[in-house]
Write an enzyme that holds these catalytic residues in place. Structure first.
Site, PDB file in Angstrom:
ATOM      1  N   LYS A 154     -35.855 -16.499   0.851  1.00 37.92           N
ATOM      2  CA  LYS A 154     -34.666 -15.313   0.316  1.00 37.92           C
ATOM      3  C   LYS A 154     -33.543 -15.744   0.884  1.00 37.92           C
ATOM      4  O   LYS A 154     -32.493 -15.694   0.209  1.00 37.92           O
ATOM      5  CB  LYS A 154     -35.393 -13.843   0.614  1.00 37.92           C
ATOM      6  CG  LYS A 154     -36.671 -13.600  -0.085  1.00 37.92           C
ATOM      7  CD  LYS A 154     -36.659 -11.983  -0.092  1.00 37.92           C
ATOM      8  CE  LYS A 154     -37.603 -11.595   1.251  1.00 37.92           C
ATOM      9  NZ  LYS A 154     -37.963 -10.406   1.226  1.00 37.92           N
ATOM     10  N   ILE A 251     -33.752  -0.268  17.189  1.00 36.77           N
ATOM     11  CA  ILE A 251     -32.366  -0.192  16.761  1.00 36.77           C
ATOM     12  C   ILE A 251     -31.763   0.984  16.600  1.00 36.77           C
ATOM     13  O   ILE A 251     -30.619   1.486  16.331  1.00 36.77           O
ATOM     14  CB  ILE A 251     -32.190  -1.182  15.557  1.00 36.77           C
ATOM     15  CG1 ILE A 251     -30.798  -1.602  15.300  1.00 36.77           C
ATOM     16  CG2 ILE A 251     -32.730  -0.364  14.170  1.00 36.77           C
ATOM     17  CD1 ILE A 251     -30.446  -2.519  14.218  1.00 36.77           C
ATOM     18  N   ASP A 279     -32.994  -7.478   7.892  1.00 36.17           N
ATOM     19  CA  ASP A 279     -33.921  -7.456   7.120  1.00 36.17           C
ATOM     20  C   ASP A 279     -35.148  -6.440   7.452  1.00 36.17           C
ATOM     21  O   ASP A 279     -36.382  -6.556   7.140  1.00 36.17           O
ATOM     22  CB  ASP A 279     -34.754  -8.923   7.031  1.00 36.17           C
ATOM     23  CG  ASP A 279     -35.586  -9.199   5.862  1.00 36.17           C
ATOM     24  OD1 ASP A 279     -35.090  -8.583   4.404  1.00 36.17           O
ATOM     25  OD2 ASP A 279     -36.722  -9.882   6.018  1.00 36.17           O
ATOM     26  N   LYS A 319     -31.143  -5.720   3.933  1.00 35.05           N
ATOM     27  CA  LYS A 319     -31.926  -5.344   2.953  1.00 35.05           C
ATOM     28  C   LYS A 319     -31.922  -3.782   2.727  1.00 35.05           C
ATOM     29  O   LYS A 319     -31.858  -3.108   3.541  1.00 35.05           O
ATOM     30  CB  LYS A 319     -33.510  -5.827   3.338  1.00 35.05           C
ATOM     31  CG  LYS A 319     -34.496  -5.218   2.372  1.00 35.05           C
ATOM     32  CD  LYS A 319     -35.831  -5.966   2.710  1.00 35.05           C
ATOM     33  CE  LYS A 319     -36.537  -5.474   3.739  1.00 35.05           C
ATOM     34  NZ  LYS A 319     -37.699  -6.378   3.990  1.00 35.05           N
ATOM     35  N   ASN A 354     -40.828  -4.998  -6.553  1.00 32.99           N
ATOM     36  CA  ASN A 354     -40.422  -3.880  -5.374  1.00 32.99           C
ATOM     37  C   ASN A 354     -39.106  -3.383  -5.566  1.00 32.99           C
ATOM     38  O   ASN A 354     -38.173  -3.798  -6.662  1.00 32.99           O
ATOM     39  CB  ASN A 354     -41.083  -4.606  -4.198  1.00 32.99           C
ATOM     40  CG  ASN A 354     -40.050  -5.634  -3.744  1.00 32.99           C
ATOM     41  OD1 ASN A 354     -38.976  -5.623  -4.401  1.00 32.99           O
ATOM     42  ND2 ASN A 354     -40.494  -6.460  -3.079  1.00 32.99           N
TER      43      ASN A 354
END
Length: 735
Positions: A154, A251, A279, A319, A354
């Protein structure tokens, strides 16, 4: 006859029309249907939603193409408000766990179709879903090629479509963000991206010209650096926030964000990375329609880290999932204000069924600190409200977003076109098409094991072995005339025996002293890492820190010259360039977070005419094991010192060329002693490759009787002292 009239046979067994088989007419009366069993479902089980066809015509959908169009949001002309005003944009409301009525940014019918189709496919069991997914995505079968997972593909896909925006980043005028490719590293960060496919792709593309920093959640989805088969993981440094390498990598914890920011800035000259990749995602099995709501804080924190560590002019890719709620769209709006251009992009390598999309942001504007502070405050509030009935519903007021007509229309159009494609993708099957991103068509295999001697021969590719056994010529009063062309030489302070060092990946490091027959020895009791296919000329130095009882001693590698860096053969480059590339390489492999690792440094290189600067840094110090007697020490630029043994003198201009200095223009130029040609430009044939530098190197040994410091009283008149050499240089160098 039996096949045409089965009831005649069955009548003998008691069959009567209209009744079931059995003594009392019980049993099934209807014809038994053909089996519709699929996979490992129980016989007769019907999955809700699969007993009829989806009312979706996917046949008109064109096949996905590798030549994808990028749609950018319009450029934002608004100024970022002050942080006090931004904080008023945050709205706290009752926690909402439904998506069905989020129609501000998508048509109601389209939204309903997306949710309905996803709900239907949620009922499939794992194996059936995998098969359906493969049929619906022509790119599914390429998997990860030789990378560790599909994420790398990707990233390759997006890097290709966005004109190498990540592996060769440029500013808005088209100038490279990495201005000097010989000396500057491409810095990047990879967050929430274990096991590390994004980073493996970037390092495969850039090799040792890039340095990566990563933070992801510790645990089963941590970075799998031992599985970086396509690239060298030694160029990637995980750092998990508070606690460093021992942190948890969460995070959403403000402490981790602040500490990761400090670490990255500290290791990029306080400029930040050229781009950040994010991501993040987690399993939402059984709650797929709520994925946007469940992952809202993750999206916010990835954006927050992106704004925290990306340098001005740098890029960001992250993402996202569905973008129907004001909270999610508000985050996109803030990015729209912070970056020069923003795009919502669905790569063809992303499964079409998705919700996944990537927000790609180009050119971070200056003055975005208020947005960063605003998001930091929102994250604090989300943590406080985590187990309550309340939640942050907006980071930008809905009216503010809608009043920006250009942004609002583009956002709505993007959502609706994505929803339309997603609905069709849930019903279609396409053929596999070819891979267009310059990824070699080869299988992913672990590097094959080999011994050091074989690897060495593989790297030098038939070079004359005598080259590596040359001994340095000792500088003496009899041959000092060799350095009469002063500008042709560079020098470095020695502190140990020269040896070739071969890196074969991780801690597999071997030494050879250049003596034939060749015997490579494992570098034992030494904790450091080097990428595979690396060949260096080095000294192993005992560095000292402090004096007296508090003095610490540590073994370190000092690079004198570089031959091959992670597979890149640089032996034919100019000595100066080889040293610059070695400096860049060391920055890429050094891990500041690992205090337990032995350091690797590049020797400080001096021009011969500047030799006096070396003597300024010599002093007498008491060292461990010297019985209280001061010993000559050289202090390097990093404030560590070592016991010098002499001076390496390297010829960097190839015969018949020599370097001179013009008396009129005060500029240095090259002169050919045979053709009498002179030029200010570097003649290609004046470059001394490694084997020439190594063959013609001189060594001035600072042995007993050689006086190089004023406190030294013993002087052997037959040996060169500091005054002898400096006087010789002064006579022969008069600019």
């Amino acid at each position: 006859m039996d096949g045409s009239y089965p009831f005649l046979k069955d009548a003998k067994m008691g069959y009567r029309e209209g009744e079931g088989l059995g003594k009392f007419g019980q049993g099934r009366k209807e014809i038994v249907e053909a089996s519709m069993q699929r996979g490992r479902r129980g016989l007769g089980l019907k999955i809700k939603g699969f007993d009829g066809d989806l009312d979706v015509d996917w046949h008109e959908e064109s096949e996905p193409s590798a030549y994808e169009q990028v749609e950018w949001f319009p450029e934002c002309s608004l100024e970022i408000p002050p942080v006090a005003e931004l904080r008023q944009w945050m709205v706290i409301d009752q926690r909402k766990m439904e998506i069905e009525n989020e129609t501000n940014f998508c048509d109601q019918e389209l939204l309903s179709n997306v949710l309905k189709c996803k709900s239907v496919f949620d009922e499939l069991e794992g194996e059936e879903m995998r098969r359906a997914r493969t049929r619906s995505n022509p790119y599914e079968t390429i998997r990860g090629v030789f990378f560790l997972n599909r994420a790398a593909m990707k990233m390759a896909n997006m890097d290709h479509v966005f004109d190498s925006m990540f592996t060769n980043p440029r500013d808005s005028s088209g100038k490279p963000l990495v201005r000097d490719k010989d000396t500057e590293l491409l810095y990047f960060a990879d967050v929430c991206a274990g096991p590390g496919g994004f980073s493996e792709y970037v390092l495969w593309r850039k090799r040792w010209h890039a340095k990566g920093f990563g933070m992801t959640l510790k645990g089963p989805n941590d970075f799998k650096m031992e599985d970086f088969f396509a690239a060298s993981s030694e160029l990637f440094e995980p750092y998990y926030g508070e606690g460093g390498v021992d942190g948890d990598g969460d995070i959403t914890r403000p402490e981790n964000i602040s500490e990761f920011r400090r670490f990255v800035l500290e290791n990029t000259d306080w400029k930040g990375v050229h781009f950040l990749m994010a991501d993040g995602g987690f399993s939402v099995e059984g709650q797929e329609n709520l994925q946007e709501i469940l992952s809202k804080q993750l999206l916010l924190c990835q954006i927050l880290v992106g704004l925290s560590v990306t340098r001005t002019g740098g890029h960001f890719v992250c993402k996202t999932f569905d973008l129907f709620t004001p909270f999610s769209v508000g985050l996109i709006y803030l990015l729209y204000m912070c970056f020069e251009r923003v795009s919502l992009f669905k790569p063809v390598t992303s499964r079409p069924a998705n919700s996944e999309r990537y927000v790609v942001c180009r050119g971070l504007r200056s003055g975005t600190e208020p947005v960063r502070d605003h998001l930091f405050t929102v994250n604090l509030k989300l943590n406080l409200l985590r187990n309550s009935e309340q939640d942050v519903s907006c980071v930008v007021p809905l009216d503010t977003i809608k009043s920006d007509t250009a942004f609002y229309k583009h956002m709505q159009l993007s959502n609706e076109s994505h929803a339309t494609a997603q609905v069709k993708a849930l019903a279609k099957i396409h053929a596999f098409i070819r891979n267009p991103w310059l990824i070699p068509d080869k299988a992913r295999i672990a590097p094959s094991p080999t011994d050091a001697k074989s690897k060495f021969y593989e790297l030098i590719q038939g070079s004359d072995m005598e080259t590596f056994s040359y001994k340095a010529t000792l500088l003496s009063p009899e041959n000092i005339e060799k350095i009469s062309h002063v500008l042709d030489y560079r020098c470095m302070v020695a502190g140990g025996q020269q040896t070739f060092l071969l890196g074969m990946g991780k801690c597999q490091i071997y030494l050879w002293d250049g003596v034939i027959p060749m015997r490579w020895k494992k570098l034992e009791s030494f904790k450091t890492e080097l990428p595979r296919d690396t060949l260096l000329l080095v000294e192993i130095i005992q560095e000292l820190k402090g004096e007296g009882k508090a003095q610490r001693r540590i073994s370190s590698v000092h690079i004198l010259d570089a031959l091959i860096l992670n597979g890149t053969d640089i032996r034919e480059q100019h000595f100066n360039q080889r040293i610059q590339m070695a400096e860049k390489f060391v920055k890429a492999v050094s891990k500041r977070s690992r205090s337990d690792m032995n350091p690797i440094r590049v020797k400080e290189v001096y021009r011969l005419e500047e030799m006096e600067r070396i003597f300024v840094r010599l002093e007498m110090k008491i060292t461990k094991g010297s019985s209280g007697m001061p010993r000559l020490s050289y202090t390097g630029r990093d404030d560590r010192h070592f016991l010098p043994t002499g001076l390496h003198i390297i010829k960097t201009v190839n015969d018949p060329w020599t370097m001179c200095c013009s008396r009129n223009s005060k500029r240095k130029y090259f002169h050919n002693t045979q053709s009498k040609e002179s030029t200010y430009e570097l003649p290609p044939d004046s470059i001394t490759p490694f084997h020439v530098c190594y063959f013609e190197r001189l060594f001035w040994a600072w042995e007993d009787g050689v006086r190089v410091h004023d406190s030294q009283t013993r002087h052997n008149a037959e040996k060169l002292s500091k005054e002898d050499v400096l006087n010789f240089i002064q006579v022969h160098y008069q600019p």
